[in-house]
Design a protein around this motif. Structure first.
Motif, PDB file in Angstrom:
ATOM      1  N   ASP A 148      25.914  39.290  31.955  1.00 17.78           N
ATOM      2  CA  ASP A 148      25.472  39.760  33.274  1.00 17.78           C
ATOM      3  C   ASP A 148      26.555  39.617  34.335  1.00 17.78           C
ATOM      4  OD1 ASP A 148      25.355  36.992  33.230  1.00 17.78           O
ATOM      5  OD2 ASP A 148      23.324  36.842  34.033  1.00 17.78           O
TER       6      ASP A 148
ATOM      7  N   GLY B  39      12.995  47.981  33.175  1.00 18.51           N
ATOM      8  CA  GLY B  39      13.196  46.696  32.495  1.00 18.51           C
ATOM      9  C   GLY B  39      14.117  45.778  33.284  1.00 18.51           C
ATOM     10  N   ALA B  40      15.180  46.368  33.864  1.00 19.64           N
ATOM     11  CA  ALA B  40      16.108  45.584  34.688  1.00 19.64           C
ATOM     12  C   ALA B  40      15.419  45.076  35.942  1.00 19.64           C
ATOM     13  CB  ALA B  40      17.318  46.428  35.047  1.00 19.64           C
TER      14      ALA B  40
ATOM     15  N   LYS C  25      16.478  36.052  23.466  1.00 18.53           N
ATOM     16  CA  LYS C  25      15.882  37.057  24.329  1.00 18.53           C
ATOM     17  C   LYS C  25      16.841  37.482  25.428  1.00 18.53           C
ATOM     18  CE  LYS C  25      12.716  39.636  26.240  1.00 18.53           C
ATOM     19  NZ  LYS C  25      12.386  40.955  25.651  1.00 18.53           N
TER      20      LYS C  25
ATOM     21  N   ASN D  11      17.892  40.641  28.529  1.00 17.06           N
ATOM     22  CA  ASN D  11      17.286  41.539  29.509  1.00 17.06           C
ATOM     23  C   ASN D  11      18.323  42.547  29.987  1.00 17.06           C
ATOM     24  OD1 ASN D  11      14.510  40.341  30.000  1.00 17.06           O
ATOM     25  ND2 ASN D  11      15.780  38.556  30.434  1.00 17.06           N
ATOM     26  N   TYR D  12      17.846  43.688  30.443  1.00 14.33           N
ATOM     27  CA  TYR D  12      18.749  44.716  30.949  1.00 14.33           C
ATOM     28  C   TYR D  12      19.365  44.280  32.279  1.00 14.33           C
ATOM     29  CZ  TYR D  12      16.819  48.033  27.550  1.00 14.33           C
ATOM     30  OH  TYR D  12      16.442  48.672  26.400  1.00 14.33           O
TER      31      TYR D  12
ATOM     32  N   LYS E 179      12.513  42.222  34.665  1.00 11.96           N
ATOM     33  CA  LYS E 179      12.921  40.949  34.051  1.00 11.96           C
ATOM     34  C   LYS E 179      14.427  40.696  34.089  1.00 11.96           C
ATOM     35  CE  LYS E 179       8.989  40.780  30.871  1.00 11.96           C
ATOM     36  NZ  LYS E 179       8.558  40.681  29.446  1.00 11.96           N
ATOM     37  N   GLY E 180      15.186  41.737  34.355  1.00 11.62           N
ATOM     38  CA  GLY E 180      16.629  41.581  34.349  1.00 11.62           C
ATOM     39  C   GLY E 180      17.213  41.527  35.751  1.00 11.62           C
TER      40      GLY E 180
ATOM     41  N   LYS F 283      20.807  35.029  29.339  1.00  8.55           N
ATOM     42  CA  LYS F 283      21.218  34.305  30.543  1.00  8.55           C
ATOM     43  C   LYS F 283      22.100  33.115  30.154  1.00  8.55           C
ATOM     44  CE  LYS F 283      17.236  35.566  33.398  1.00  8.55           C
ATOM     45  NZ  LYS F 283      18.009  36.432  34.290  1.00  8.55           N
TER      46      LYS F 283
ATOM     47  N   TYR G  12      22.794  44.344  28.000  1.00  7.17           N
ATOM     48  CA  TYR G  12      21.530  43.734  27.567  1.00  7.17           C
ATOM     49  C   TYR G  12      21.950  42.308  27.247  1.00  7.17           C
ATOM     50  CZ  TYR G  12      17.155  42.789  25.166  1.00  7.17           C
ATOM     51  OH  TYR G  12      15.940  42.252  24.806  1.00  7.17           O
TER      52      TYR G  12
END
Length: 333
Positions: free
Chosen positions: A255, A324-325, A300, A302-303, A328-329, A269, A266
């Motif tokens: 990220d 999705g971003a 798991k 996230n976008y 949750k992203g 974290k 994707y």
């Protein structure tokens, strides 16, 4: 004479009574041992800093608060190999209770210094088996365990194909000195080839190489994959500037790399990788053996989308990815 004897016996009884009483009281006067963790980080970078923050949070969640009941001796090697060696030896010489490593070179330096003795917790290390740090993920077998920073590569490849469906040639860039980066890059290469894409591999020996290597790469490929590699992450802004001039999108593994100009990811974290590692460190301090403590993964993802980059490149992000971003992203504007 008799009076003196009685007085002596009475004094002796009183003394023994006090001695018995105090011997059965809690030993509050004895200082409690405060464990020390030697935490070694390869260099300053947002992704590695997030792992560091997560590590401290993981310790706190298990009841260990720095400055209260645990001490953290934090050392930053600033990407200098000689610093890694010196700092790791310092931890061993000072007999810290546990060592922790952020980035593969830091882990390898600590492993060499510890020589199988001081327990070591890996914080987000890609491919610890291939890096000769442990015997296997399920049974590490010695003084080392922790979390692995394996990227969700199939999802990253799928994301690349959705965002750049016309791409036929993928440029993959990694640092020749970063085992984790090379592992991530070559594994992605195999997946991309199996999907029918042509891959071209490019390496940098240090961040100073990025400008020249990136210029060559973007002239030869349709899209770029930036793996989980410390050198590439540190030079991400340079890579982005070069790629933008040729309108070549970058799919990144972290990220923080998207924040620095990558189009999308994707990603797991980095904070979570650190937090799980911190929790594992606490449990090892409490007596759990590293030999049989399996490597942990955060699976798991996230976008993560850089909306500014998408507009610059003229790429429309599919609605389900944007949603999705958003849910949750993360979206960088």
């Amino acid at each position: 004479m008799m009076k003196r004897m009685i007085a002596f016996i009475s004094a002796l009884i009183v003394f023994l009574g006090f001695a018995f009483f105090y011997s059965n009281q809690p030993k509050q006067a004895t200082a409690k041992h405060i464990p020390t963790i030697g935490l070694l980080q390869l260099q300053s970078h947002p992704a590695l800093d997030e792992i560091h923050q997560g590590f401290v949070a993981g310790l706190k969640s298990e009841g260990y608060t720095p400055g209260k009941n645990i001490k953290i001796d934090f050392q930053n090697a600033q990407a200098d190999q000689s610093n890694l060696k010196t700092m790791s030896s310092k931890f061993v010489n000072e007999k810290v209770d546990l060592m922790a490593a952020i980035a593969t070179p830091a882990a390898q330096a600590e492993a060499n210094a510890a020589n199988g003795k001081t327990p070591i917790i890996l914080a987000g290390i890609t491919d610890p088996v291939g890096g000769k740090l442990i015997k296997s993920d399920k049974r590490p077998g010695n003084n080392i365990t922790g979390t692995s920073g394996e990227s969700p590569l199939p999802q990253l490849l799928k994301l690349m194909q959705e965002l750049v469906p016309t791409a036929k040639t993928v440029g993959i860039i990694y640092s020749s000195s970063d085992h984790g980066g090379e592992y991530n890059a070559t594994k992605f290469e195999k997946l991309a080839k199996a999907a029918g894409l042509t891959c071209k591999m490019y390496t940098i020996s240090n961040t100073n190489d990025m400008q020249q290597v990136a210029q060559k790469m973007v002239s030869e490929v349709d899209v770029v994959y930036a793996p989980q590699d410390n050198g590439v992450a540190s030079a991400m802004k340079t890579l982005t500037n070069v790629a933008n001039k040729e309108k070549k999108p970058i799919i990144a593994s972290a990220d923080t790399m998207v924040k620095d100009g990558g189009l999308a990811s994707y990603a797991i974290k980095q904070f979570d990788l650190g937090k799980v590692a911190g929790q594992m460190a606490a449990r090892v301090l409490n007596g759990r053996s590293t030999k049989t403590y399996p490597i942990a993964y955060v699976l798991k993802g996230n976008y993560v989308i850089n909306e500014k980059e998408a507009k610059l490149l003229g790429i429309e992000i599919p609605a389900h990815i944007m949603q999705g971003a958003k849910d949750k992203g993360e979206i960088f504007k």
